[in-house]
Design a protein around this motif. Structure first.
Motif, mmCIF file in Angstrom:
data_model
loop_
_atom_site.group_PDB
_atom_site.id
_atom_site.type_symbol
_atom_site.label_atom_id
_atom_site.label_comp_id
_atom_site.label_asym_id
_atom_site.label_seq_id
_atom_site.Cartn_x
_atom_site.Cartn_y
_atom_site.Cartn_z
ATOM 1 N N GLU A 11 0.835 -1.202 0.000
ATOM 2 C CA GLU A 11 0.000 0.000 0.000
ATOM 3 C C GLU A 11 0.867 1.248 0.000
ATOM 4 O O GLU A 11 1.897 1.310 0.662
ATOM 5 C CB GLU A 11 -0.916 0.018 1.231
ATOM 6 C CG GLU A 11 -2.064 -0.940 1.115
ATOM 7 C CD GLU A 11 -3.131 -0.661 2.153
ATOM 8 O OE1 GLU A 11 -3.466 0.520 2.367
ATOM 9 O OE2 GLU A 11 -3.616 -1.637 2.735
ATOM 10 N N ARG A 12 0.412 2.247 -0.757
ATOM 11 C CA ARG A 12 1.139 3.510 -0.823
ATOM 12 C C ARG A 12 1.012 4.251 0.499
ATOM 13 O O ARG A 12 -0.066 4.305 1.082
ATOM 14 C CB ARG A 12 0.565 4.387 -1.939
ATOM 15 C CG ARG A 12 0.753 3.789 -3.313
ATOM 16 C CD ARG A 12 0.094 4.645 -4.371
ATOM 17 N NE ARG A 12 0.249 4.027 -5.677
ATOM 18 C CZ ARG A 12 -0.110 4.588 -6.804
ATOM 19 N NH1 ARG A 12 -0.666 5.785 -6.807
ATOM 20 N NH2 ARG A 12 0.074 3.964 -7.941
ATOM 21 N N TYR A 13 2.130 4.813 0.962
ATOM 22 C CA TYR A 13 2.091 5.625 2.168
ATOM 23 C C TYR A 13 1.308 6.898 1.883
ATOM 24 O O TYR A 13 1.564 7.583 0.896
ATOM 25 C CB TYR A 13 3.492 6.002 2.635
ATOM 26 C CG TYR A 13 4.340 4.846 3.126
ATOM 27 C CD1 TYR A 13 3.828 3.903 4.006
ATOM 28 C CD2 TYR A 13 5.660 4.732 2.734
ATOM 29 C CE1 TYR A 13 4.621 2.862 4.471
ATOM 30 C CE2 TYR A 13 6.458 3.702 3.207
ATOM 31 C CZ TYR A 13 5.933 2.776 4.065
ATOM 32 O OH TYR A 13 6.710 1.744 4.539
ATOM 33 N N ALA A 14 0.392 7.227 2.754
ATOM 34 C CA ALA A 14 -0.442 8.420 2.584
ATOM 35 C C ALA A 14 0.064 9.599 3.410
ATOM 36 O O ALA A 14 -0.547 10.664 3.395
ATOM 37 C CB ALA A 14 -1.885 8.100 2.977
ATOM 38 N N ASP A 15 1.192 9.408 4.111
ATOM 39 C CA ASP A 15 1.642 10.436 5.052
ATOM 40 C C ASP A 15 3.092 10.879 4.832
ATOM 41 O O ASP A 15 3.794 11.222 5.769
ATOM 42 C CB ASP A 15 1.455 9.952 6.488
ATOM 43 C CG ASP A 15 2.320 8.738 6.830
ATOM 44 O OD1 ASP A 15 2.832 8.069 5.907
ATOM 45 O OD2 ASP A 15 2.493 8.469 8.039
ATOM 46 N N VAL A 16 3.541 10.887 3.577
ATOM 47 C CA VAL A 16 4.934 11.230 3.286
ATOM 48 C C VAL A 16 5.107 12.746 3.181
ATOM 49 O O VAL A 16 4.338 13.432 2.505
ATOM 50 C CB VAL A 16 5.417 10.544 1.993
ATOM 51 C CG1 VAL A 16 6.825 11.001 1.612
ATOM 52 C CG2 VAL A 16 5.383 9.028 2.149
ATOM 53 N N ILE A 17 6.136 13.230 3.867
ATOM 54 C CA ILE A 17 6.499 14.646 3.849
ATOM 55 C C ILE A 17 7.858 14.766 3.171
ATOM 56 O O ILE A 17 8.790 14.026 3.507
ATOM 57 C CB ILE A 17 6.579 15.216 5.279
ATOM 58 C CG1 ILE A 17 5.272 14.963 6.036
ATOM 59 C CG2 ILE A 17 6.929 16.704 5.254
ATOM 60 C CD1 ILE A 17 5.390 15.147 7.544
ATOM 61 N N VAL A 18 7.975 15.680 2.228
ATOM 62 C CA VAL A 18 9.234 15.944 1.533
ATOM 63 C C VAL A 18 9.853 17.194 2.146
ATOM 64 O O VAL A 18 9.188 18.220 2.269
ATOM 65 C CB VAL A 18 9.009 16.160 0.019
ATOM 66 C CG1 VAL A 18 10.325 16.438 -0.696
ATOM 67 C CG2 VAL A 18 8.296 14.957 -0.597
ATOM 68 N N ILE A 19 11.131 17.081 2.533
ATOM 69 C CA ILE A 19 11.840 18.195 3.153
ATOM 70 C C ILE A 19 13.153 18.414 2.410
ATOM 71 O O ILE A 19 13.958 17.485 2.271
ATOM 72 C CB ILE A 19 12.125 17.914 4.650
ATOM 73 C CG1 ILE A 19 10.812 17.608 5.395
ATOM 74 C CG2 ILE A 19 12.867 19.085 5.283
ATOM 75 C CD1 ILE A 19 10.996 17.176 6.839
ATOM 76 N N TRP A 20 13.360 19.626 1.921
ATOM 77 C CA TRP A 20 14.594 19.953 1.212
ATOM 78 C C TRP A 20 15.773 19.869 2.160
ATOM 79 O O TRP A 20 15.632 20.095 3.370
ATOM 80 C CB TRP A 20 14.529 21.362 0.626
ATOM 81 C CG TRP A 20 14.226 21.364 -0.838
ATOM 82 C CD1 TRP A 20 15.092 21.654 -1.853
ATOM 83 C CD2 TRP A 20 12.982 21.067 -1.463
ATOM 84 N NE1 TRP A 20 14.462 21.547 -3.063
ATOM 85 C CE2 TRP A 20 13.166 21.185 -2.856
ATOM 86 C CE3 TRP A 20 11.725 20.698 -0.997
ATOM 87 C CZ2 TRP A 20 12.149 20.962 -3.767
ATOM 88 C CZ3 TRP A 20 10.710 20.463 -1.907
ATOM 89 C CH2 TRP A 20 10.930 20.601 -3.270
ATOM 90 N N VAL A 21 16.939 19.580 1.602
ATOM 91 C CA VAL A 21 18.197 19.574 2.344
ATOM 92 C C VAL A 21 19.207 20.444 1.596
ATOM 93 O O VAL A 21 19.080 20.643 0.385
ATOM 94 C CB VAL A 21 18.751 18.142 2.536
ATOM 95 C CG1 VAL A 21 17.857 17.328 3.457
ATOM 96 C CG2 VAL A 21 18.933 17.433 1.205
ATOM 97 N N PRO A 22 20.216 20.948 2.317
ATOM 98 C CA PRO A 22 21.181 21.833 1.668
ATOM 99 C C PRO A 22 22.074 21.151 0.629
ATOM 100 O O PRO A 22 22.523 21.792 -0.319
ATOM 101 C CB PRO A 22 22.034 22.359 2.834
ATOM 102 C CG PRO A 22 21.217 22.135 4.065
ATOM 103 C CD PRO A 22 20.364 20.944 3.778
ATOM 104 N N SER A 23 22.352 19.848 0.815
ATOM 105 C CA SER A 23 23.291 19.183 -0.090
ATOM 106 C C SER A 23 23.073 17.675 -0.093
ATOM 107 O O SER A 23 22.382 17.128 0.777
ATOM 108 C CB SER A 23 24.734 19.469 0.356
ATOM 109 O OG SER A 23 24.990 18.791 1.581
#
Length: 140
Positions: free
Chosen positions: A59-71
């Protein structure tokens, strides 16, 4: 007995991201929150996608958060520990971001989460905005 460890939670993501200067929250195509600085996303809540699935159920995760990183080095530091709640997928190869499930935020301290979100903002803010913020918030 106070340990000083305050677990991170979903509300912390919203509070910290929205609390950074010059931030706009927009809604994605399915109402998913996207936090931007200067029109550039630095934290966004992903819709379920085929590249982030439960390994047991598929099942696809419905709670994924994408967070940028510097490198890329920062990304690898966050995802290389198998016990870390941060992860990535092939879809994000070469992309300066990490993924985390809301369900696993409690594995982080609030302080750790704040630092990651602030670093994401700094990675996407203009040089002037980043310099102004850093001048007003020197490292402890």
């Amino acid at each position: 007995m106070a340990t000083g460890f305050q677990r991170a939670c979903l509300a912390d993501v919203h509070e910290v991201a929205a609390g950074m200067p010059h931030v706009t929250r927009v809604d994605g195509p399915r109402g998913n929150p996207i936090y931007q600085v200067g029109g550039k996303s630095f934290v966004f809540f992903r819709n379920p996608r085929p590249d982030a699935v439960d390994p047991l159920t598929g099942e696809r995760y419905a709670d994924v958060i994408v967070i940028w990183v510097p490198s890329e080095a920062d990304k690898q530091a966050l995802v290389q520990d198998p016990d870390s709640p941060f992860f990535t997928t092939r879809h994000f190869d070469g992309h300066p971001s990490v993924l985390v499930r809301a369900a696993r935020l409690g594995e982080l301290s609030r302080r750790e989460l704040i630092e990651v979100v602030q670093d994401a903002w700094l990675a996407r803010a203009s040089r002037k905005r980043a310099a102004d913020w850093l001048a007003a918030h020197p490292p402890r």
